[in-house]
Design a protein around this motif. Structure first.
Motif, mmCIF file in Angstrom:
data_model
loop_
_atom_site.group_PDB
_atom_site.id
_atom_site.type_symbol
_atom_site.label_atom_id
_atom_site.label_comp_id
_atom_site.label_asym_id
_atom_site.label_seq_id
_atom_site.Cartn_x
_atom_site.Cartn_y
_atom_site.Cartn_z
ATOM 1 N N LEU A 36 0.848 -1.194 -0.120
ATOM 2 C CA LEU A 36 0.172 0.069 -0.032
ATOM 3 C C LEU A 36 0.873 1.318 -0.097
ATOM 4 O O LEU A 36 0.641 2.235 -0.669
ATOM 5 C CB LEU A 36 -0.927 0.009 1.302
ATOM 6 N N ASP A 37 1.888 1.486 1.013
ATOM 7 C CA ASP A 37 2.715 2.470 0.792
ATOM 8 C C ASP A 37 3.492 2.701 -0.357
ATOM 9 O O ASP A 37 3.402 3.908 -0.920
ATOM 10 C CB ASP A 37 3.778 1.962 2.185
ATOM 11 N N ARG A 38 4.143 1.557 -0.889
ATOM 12 C CA ARG A 38 4.850 1.714 -2.386
ATOM 13 C C ARG A 38 3.626 2.276 -3.495
ATOM 14 O O ARG A 38 4.181 3.252 -4.133
ATOM 15 C CB ARG A 38 5.362 0.418 -2.799
ATOM 16 N N ASN A 44 -1.778 7.316 -5.267
ATOM 17 C CA ASN A 44 -2.754 8.237 -4.654
ATOM 18 C C ASN A 44 -3.875 7.248 -4.081
ATOM 19 O O ASN A 44 -4.964 7.970 -4.279
ATOM 20 C CB ASN A 44 -2.886 9.575 -5.003
ATOM 21 N N LEU A 45 -3.636 6.148 -3.531
ATOM 22 C CA LEU A 45 -4.939 5.372 -3.048
ATOM 23 C C LEU A 45 -5.454 5.823 -1.927
ATOM 24 O O LEU A 45 -6.831 5.420 -1.577
ATOM 25 C CB LEU A 45 -4.488 3.917 -2.900
ATOM 26 N N ARG A 49 -0.523 9.026 4.439
ATOM 27 C CA ARG A 49 0.630 9.069 3.751
ATOM 28 C C ARG A 49 1.903 8.313 4.438
ATOM 29 O O ARG A 49 2.639 7.548 3.855
ATOM 30 C CB ARG A 49 1.484 10.532 3.203
ATOM 31 N N GLU A 50 1.687 8.375 5.615
ATOM 32 C CA GLU A 50 2.847 7.990 6.427
ATOM 33 C C GLU A 50 2.546 6.322 6.804
ATOM 34 O O GLU A 50 1.614 6.229 7.396
ATOM 35 C CB GLU A 50 3.222 8.676 7.760
ATOM 36 N N HIS A 58 -5.481 2.699 9.501
ATOM 37 C CA HIS A 58 -6.012 1.844 8.413
ATOM 38 C C HIS A 58 -6.112 0.198 9.154
ATOM 39 O O HIS A 58 -7.137 -0.455 8.963
ATOM 40 C CB HIS A 58 -5.315 1.688 7.066
ATOM 41 N N LEU A 59 -4.951 -0.235 9.534
ATOM 42 C CA LEU A 59 -4.899 -1.741 9.787
ATOM 43 C C LEU A 59 -5.608 -1.805 11.068
ATOM 44 O O LEU A 59 -6.424 -2.794 11.153
ATOM 45 C CB LEU A 59 -3.444 -2.144 9.926
ATOM 46 N N LEU A 60 -5.107 -1.172 12.217
ATOM 47 C CA LEU A 60 -5.859 -1.563 13.732
ATOM 48 C C LEU A 60 -7.129 -0.821 13.494
ATOM 49 O O LEU A 60 -7.989 -1.697 14.320
ATOM 50 C CB LEU A 60 -4.807 -0.769 14.500
ATOM 51 N N ASP A 61 -7.393 -0.023 12.824
ATOM 52 C CA ASP A 61 -8.742 0.521 12.838
ATOM 53 C C ASP A 61 -9.979 -0.376 12.209
ATOM 54 O O ASP A 61 -10.869 -0.635 12.743
ATOM 55 C CB ASP A 61 -8.976 1.989 12.214
ATOM 56 N N SER A 62 -9.365 -1.161 11.088
ATOM 57 C CA SER A 62 -10.147 -2.048 10.468
ATOM 58 C C SER A 62 -10.481 -3.324 11.202
ATOM 59 O O SER A 62 -11.328 -3.909 11.343
ATOM 60 C CB SER A 62 -9.610 -2.352 9.126
#
Length: 215
Positions: A36-38, A44-45, A49-50, A58-62
């Motif tokens: 995702l970062d790359r 611009n998905l 940004r960080e 994103h991860l923990l919230d999901s």
């Protein structure tokens, strides 16, 4: 080697706080985060940004909703870069996830994630939710930041099997949205969620068909 390995302790700590076994889940999630970062640098998905910020937002919230997700078929509507569908597919055994997204650069990314991570329990549909011709095919649908409850049901309610549930992630408790639910639907529960590393309110609203209306 994964360029985000330095985030592994923080991710493992967050997973433990959510009641999830850190290994091997953390490694798989970090592989997804690196992709995702790359891709985000070029396509611009996501506005986040960080990578460290992505980890929490994103991860923990999901994954904060995972105890309320049952094995079976789940459609993630307007999934964007795969949130919450991909983290849930990695974390919940027996979950079959369909990622529904209409923006082609995002579906290209999703297919690459499925290929690189070998996610045989994930499929990608390049479609708007209302155009998915799979009525009654899903035990659960979810949407993380898509629309109001009524709006989500308007475009995706047809996908739910009898007894199926909408799992809608919200910030503050959405009492006005709950009051505006269309006839035939009712709120089963509203759960406050705690996300490691994030402040502010998070809620999971579970909506099902109203048996009285169905009768």
């Amino acid at each position: 080697m994964n360029p985000l390995t330095h985030l592994l302790p923080e991710l493992e700590s967050g997973l433990s706080a959510l009641g999830l076994p850190p290994r091997p889940l953390a490694d798989r999630l970090l592989d997804y985060l690196a992709l995702l970062d790359r891709w985000n640098k070029t396509y611009n998905l996501t506005a986040v940004r960080e990578p460290r910020e992505m980890l929490a937002k994103h991860l923990l919230d999901s994954l904060s909703m995972w105890p309320h997700v049952a094995p079976g078929k789940l459609a993630d509507l307007g999934t964007g870069p795969g949130l919450p569908g991909i983290p849930l597919a990695l974390a919940v055994p027996g979950l079959q996830v369909t990622l529904v997204e209409s923006i082609s650069k995002k579906t290209r990314f999703l297919r690459e994630v499925v290929r690189q991570l070998g996610l045989d329990n994930v499929r990608v549909l390049d479609s708007r939710a209302e155009a998915v011709a799979e009525p009654g095919a899903y035990d659960q649908i979810t949407a993380r930041a898509m629309d109001t409850l009524a709006g989500i049901l308007a475009v995706g309610g047809h996908l739910l099997a009898p007894g199926g549930r909408l799992l809608a992630m919200k910030g503050q408790r959405p009492d006005a949205e709950i009051a505006a639910l269309p006839p035939g639907w009712r709120v089963e529960s509203v759960q406050a969620l705690t996300v490691p590393g994030l402040e502010g309110d998070r809620h999971l609203v579970t909506v099902t068909r109203d048996p009285a209306e169905a009768a």
